[in-house]
Design a protein around this motif. Structure first.
Motif, PDB file in Angstrom:
ATOM      1  N   ASP A  36     -83.654  31.190  76.804  1.00 47.63           N
ATOM      2  CA  ASP A  36     -82.343  31.471  77.406  1.00 47.63           C
ATOM      3  C   ASP A  36     -81.995  30.293  78.304  1.00 47.63           C
ATOM      4  N   VAL A  37     -80.933  29.568  77.959  1.00 47.06           N
ATOM      5  CA  VAL A  37     -80.537  28.376  78.715  1.00 47.06           C
ATOM      6  C   VAL A  37     -79.345  28.651  79.619  1.00 47.06           C
ATOM      7  N   SER A  38     -78.943  29.899  79.773  1.00 50.04           N
ATOM      8  CA  SER A  38     -77.768  30.194  80.589  1.00 50.04           C
ATOM      9  C   SER A  38     -78.034  29.976  82.069  1.00 50.04           C
ATOM     10  N   ASN A  39     -79.313  29.970  82.485  1.00 54.89           N
ATOM     11  CA  ASN A  39     -79.634  29.766  83.894  1.00 54.89           C
ATOM     12  C   ASN A  39     -79.541  28.312  84.320  1.00 54.89           C
ATOM     13  N   GLU A  40     -79.195  27.427  83.383  1.00 53.02           N
ATOM     14  CA  GLU A  40     -79.065  26.012  83.723  1.00 53.02           C
ATOM     15  C   GLU A  40     -77.931  25.793  84.723  1.00 53.02           C
ATOM     16  N   ASP A  41     -76.875  26.557  84.556  1.00 53.73           N
ATOM     17  CA  ASP A  41     -75.727  26.429  85.455  1.00 53.73           C
ATOM     18  C   ASP A  41     -75.932  27.364  86.646  1.00 53.73           C
ATOM     19  N   LYS A  42     -76.389  26.843  87.758  1.00 48.70           N
ATOM     20  CA  LYS A  42     -76.697  27.665  88.939  1.00 48.70           C
ATOM     21  C   LYS A  42     -75.448  28.188  89.639  1.00 48.70           C
ATOM     22  N   THR A  43     -74.276  27.588  89.366  1.00 47.44           N
ATOM     23  CA  THR A  43     -73.064  28.003  90.071  1.00 47.44           C
ATOM     24  C   THR A  43     -72.475  29.295  89.516  1.00 47.44           C
ATOM     25  N   THR A  44     -72.875  29.671  88.314  1.00 46.10           N
ATOM     26  CA  THR A  44     -72.354  30.901  87.706  1.00 46.10           C
ATOM     27  C   THR A  44     -73.524  31.798  87.328  1.00 46.10           C
ATOM     28  N   PRO A  45     -74.073  32.532  88.289  1.00 49.69           N
ATOM     29  CA  PRO A  45     -75.242  33.352  87.989  1.00 49.69           C
ATOM     30  C   PRO A  45     -74.957  34.493  87.036  1.00 49.69           C
ATOM     31  N   THR A  46     -73.696  34.869  86.892  1.00 53.10           N
ATOM     32  CA  THR A  46     -73.365  35.988  86.003  1.00 53.10           C
ATOM     33  C   THR A  46     -73.022  35.518  84.598  1.00 53.10           C
ATOM     34  N   ARG A  47     -73.322  34.282  84.299  1.00 57.45           N
ATOM     35  CA  ARG A  47     -73.016  33.746  82.980  1.00 57.45           C
ATOM     36  C   ARG A  47     -73.778  34.510  81.900  1.00 57.45           C
ATOM     37  N   ALA A  48     -73.108  34.776  80.784  1.00 54.51           N
ATOM     38  CA  ALA A  48     -73.737  35.513  79.689  1.00 54.51           C
ATOM     39  C   ALA A  48     -74.896  34.707  79.108  1.00 54.51           C
ATOM     40  N   PRO A  49     -75.940  35.376  78.650  1.00 54.73           N
ATOM     41  CA  PRO A  49     -77.096  34.648  78.097  1.00 54.73           C
ATOM     42  C   PRO A  49     -76.698  33.769  76.923  1.00 54.73           C
ATOM     43  N   GLU A  50     -77.246  32.577  76.910  1.00 47.50           N
ATOM     44  CA  GLU A  50     -77.054  31.656  75.785  1.00 47.50           C
ATOM     45  C   GLU A  50     -78.438  31.312  75.251  1.00 47.50           C
ATOM     46  N   HIS A  51     -78.685  31.663  74.021  1.00 46.87           N
ATOM     47  CA  HIS A  51     -80.005  31.492  73.441  1.00 46.87           C
ATOM     48  C   HIS A  51     -80.052  30.244  72.574  1.00 46.87           C
ATOM     49  N   GLN A  52     -81.155  29.545  72.688  1.00 43.17           N
ATOM     50  CA  GLN A  52     -81.425  28.384  71.866  1.00 43.17           C
ATOM     51  C   GLN A  52     -82.840  28.509  71.308  1.00 43.17           C
ATOM     52  N   LEU A  53     -83.193  27.550  70.438  1.00 40.73           N
ATOM     53  CA  LEU A  53     -84.498  27.558  69.788  1.00 40.73           C
ATOM     54  C   LEU A  53     -85.333  26.375  70.247  1.00 40.73           C
ATOM     55  N   ILE A  54     -86.635  26.611  70.380  1.00 37.35           N
ATOM     56  CA  ILE A  54     -87.599  25.538  70.609  1.00 37.35           C
ATOM     57  C   ILE A  54     -88.547  25.518  69.416  1.00 37.35           C
ATOM     58  N   ALA A  55     -88.627  24.377  68.732  1.00 39.47           N
ATOM     59  CA  ALA A  55     -89.526  24.214  67.593  1.00 39.47           C
ATOM     60  C   ALA A  55     -90.613  23.216  67.966  1.00 39.47           C
ATOM     61  N   LEU A  56     -91.864  23.618  67.807  1.00 34.95           N
ATOM     62  CA  LEU A  56     -93.014  22.767  68.082  1.00 34.95           C
ATOM     63  C   LEU A  56     -93.716  22.461  66.769  1.00 34.95           C
TER      64      LEU A  56
END
Length: 473
Positions: free
Chosen positions: A368-388
């Motif tokens: 979940d990368v939605s916490n990247e923007d600290k100014t909008t804590p109520t931002r809807a979750p944005e999901h991305q993928l990590i491939a190793l």
């Protein structure tokens, strides 16, 4: 600029023996011939590492974000016997316990308070507390892959293991998973309460496939179950409570070895990856339905979903079409770049005794990368993928944006016309139907080529290369 086709430097290939996410994908472990290390998944950061002498590891499994890990010996010079599971306390930097079996350990999974170990024909479950306590064991069919999965959300109970017959799945309910203990001040919100007990006894066996299973996957809640078989063409989604088939998703038409399936935490999407080197993304959400005119005054209901389907799918309730035309295909994918063409010849011939990593093998998890923007804590979750990848690639992928409903203009226009008359949902084979099927079979290749042309690719947001022992940089 196409970031997916980046160049890779001609350095010696990195050999990662194994890599695992924790159940929440917050951290992951990487085992190399030098030892093992623990990383934060995103933003990528090395948390701690341990150099081990005298042998190598087959895998290191993190127990959520605690200081406990479960180690398995393996490789050309195993550090531990293959019939042992070592409990490692990372805060102390040493072994604190070990479990010994009479045969090789095939796989394991864990959650707060519980550890499940898969052997060739049985699964043994232990309670993890101040001491390791044997809880129970269950017989399975021949399970050389060590398949098993456990639900990890608070109050979840489900453990899925291979059944006693090929292609079957056993569903076992353990005591509820306790919520995580917070180290900071108590939260102002009321504590989560466990869900009410079920009114009906849940199913215990699911006949998932007719061939051998290759993966078992549960979301954190344990409400769903994803299974794949040795054919590698279909992913079946089951309701773990009723045992009913919810969705059937098609990875492809040719045989493949599926390495893994991962549910998005909110269970709205999942991803699948295989030895083809491609990560496929499917949606599990149906966005709506519309009436579609087939011919004359005959209508069919078209289920609208982001997943791709054949243009002949509305005909499936009326004609005995091959199963191919009913299939749901991934709406997006990403192909892992092959690195062998960029590796120097000297590094490839430096030693014939070193096991070369499988370039197509990878592990994929959701973040979940939605916490990247600290100014909008109520931002809807944005999901991305990590491939190793096992060759040392770290890929952060974003999903393509959802298409607007205007892409279904034909369906929406027909839906606004006069009410269609109901049609029977019974397939009737006629001579005209047989001729139609023969024409459809001839156009199967064209349909497949059309799907490939309209495939949407994920966007590579960030790439890291494992270039030295102290990690990705």
């Amino acid at each position: 600029m196409n970031l997916a086709r980046h160049s890779i430097s001609s350095t010696n290939p990195i050999h990662i023996l194994d890599t695992h996410f924790d159940p929440d994908c917050k951290i992951f472990t990487a085992s190399t011939p030098e030892g093992f290390a623990v990383y934060r998944t995103w933003p990528l950061k090395l948390l701690r590492k341990h150099e081990l002498t005298g042998g190598t590891l087959a895998a290191a499994f993190p127990l959520h974000t605690t200081n406990l890990l479960f180690l398995l010996g393996g490789g050309r010079s195993p550090l531990y016997p293959p019939n042992k599971v070592i409990v490692w306390d990372d805060a102390l930097g040493k072994e604190v316990a070990e479990l010994e079996f009479r045969e090789r350990v095939r796989g394991l999974t864990c959650r707060r308070g519980w550890l499940a170990v898969a052997l060739r024909r049985r699964v043994v479950v232990f309670q993890v507390g101040e001491r390791l306590k044997r809880h129970a064991e269950w017989d399975t069919c021949d399970n050389p892959r060590g398949l098993l999965a456990i639900a990890t959300a608070p109050f979840s109970t489900l453990l899925a293991i291979a059944g006693r017959q090929t292609g079957h799945v056993q569903l076992i309910h353990l005591p509820p998973c306790p919520p995580p203990v917070t180290n900071g001040p108590p939260s102002s919100s009321p504590p989560r309460r466990p869900p009410p007990p079920p009114t009906k006894h849940p199913v215990s066996i699911i006949v998932a496939h007719t061939t051998a299973l290759t993966t078992l996957t549960l979301p954190p809640s344990g409400r769903l179950l994803a299974t794949t078989s040795s054919r590698g063409t279909l992913v079946r989604i089951w309701d773990s409570y009723t045992g009913k088939l919810v969705r059937e998703l098609r990875r492809g038409t040719d045989k493949a070895e599926i390495y893994g399936v991962a549910f998005r935490p909110d269970e709205q999407e999942l991803c699948v990856w295989s030895d083809k080197g491609t990560v496929h993304i499917f949606t599990l959400v149906v966005s709506g339905a519309s009436y579609v005119r087939l011919w004359g005054d005959i209508y069919a209901i078209l289920i609208i979903s982001r997943n791709r389907q054949s243009t002949f799918s509305p005909l499936t309730p009326f004609l005995p079409l091959p199963k191919y035309f009913e299939s749901e295909w991934s709406y997006a994918q990403y192909r892992i770049p092959v690195q062998s063409s960029h590796i120097s010849l000297s590094s490839a011939s430096r030693s014939s005794t070193v096991d070369l990593p499988d370039e197509e093998r990878c592990v994929v998890g959701w973040i979940d990368v939605s916490n990247e923007d600290k100014t909008t804590p109520t931002r809807a979750p944005e999901h991305q993928l990590i491939a190793l990848t096992y060759t040392g690639g770290w890929y952060r992928l974003s999903l393509p944006p959802a298409k607007k409903s205007s892409s279904f203009t034909g369906a929406s226009t027909l839906a606004g016309s006069s009410p269609p008359r109901p049609v029977p949902l019974v397939r009737q084979r006629t001579s005209s139907a047989s001729s139609t099927i023969s024409r459809l079979d001839k156009g199967k290749e064209k349909e497949r080529d059309k799907k490939e042309k309209h495939t949407t690719n994920c966007v590579l947001e960030e790439y890291r290369k494992f270039g030295r022992w102290d990690g990705w940089g």
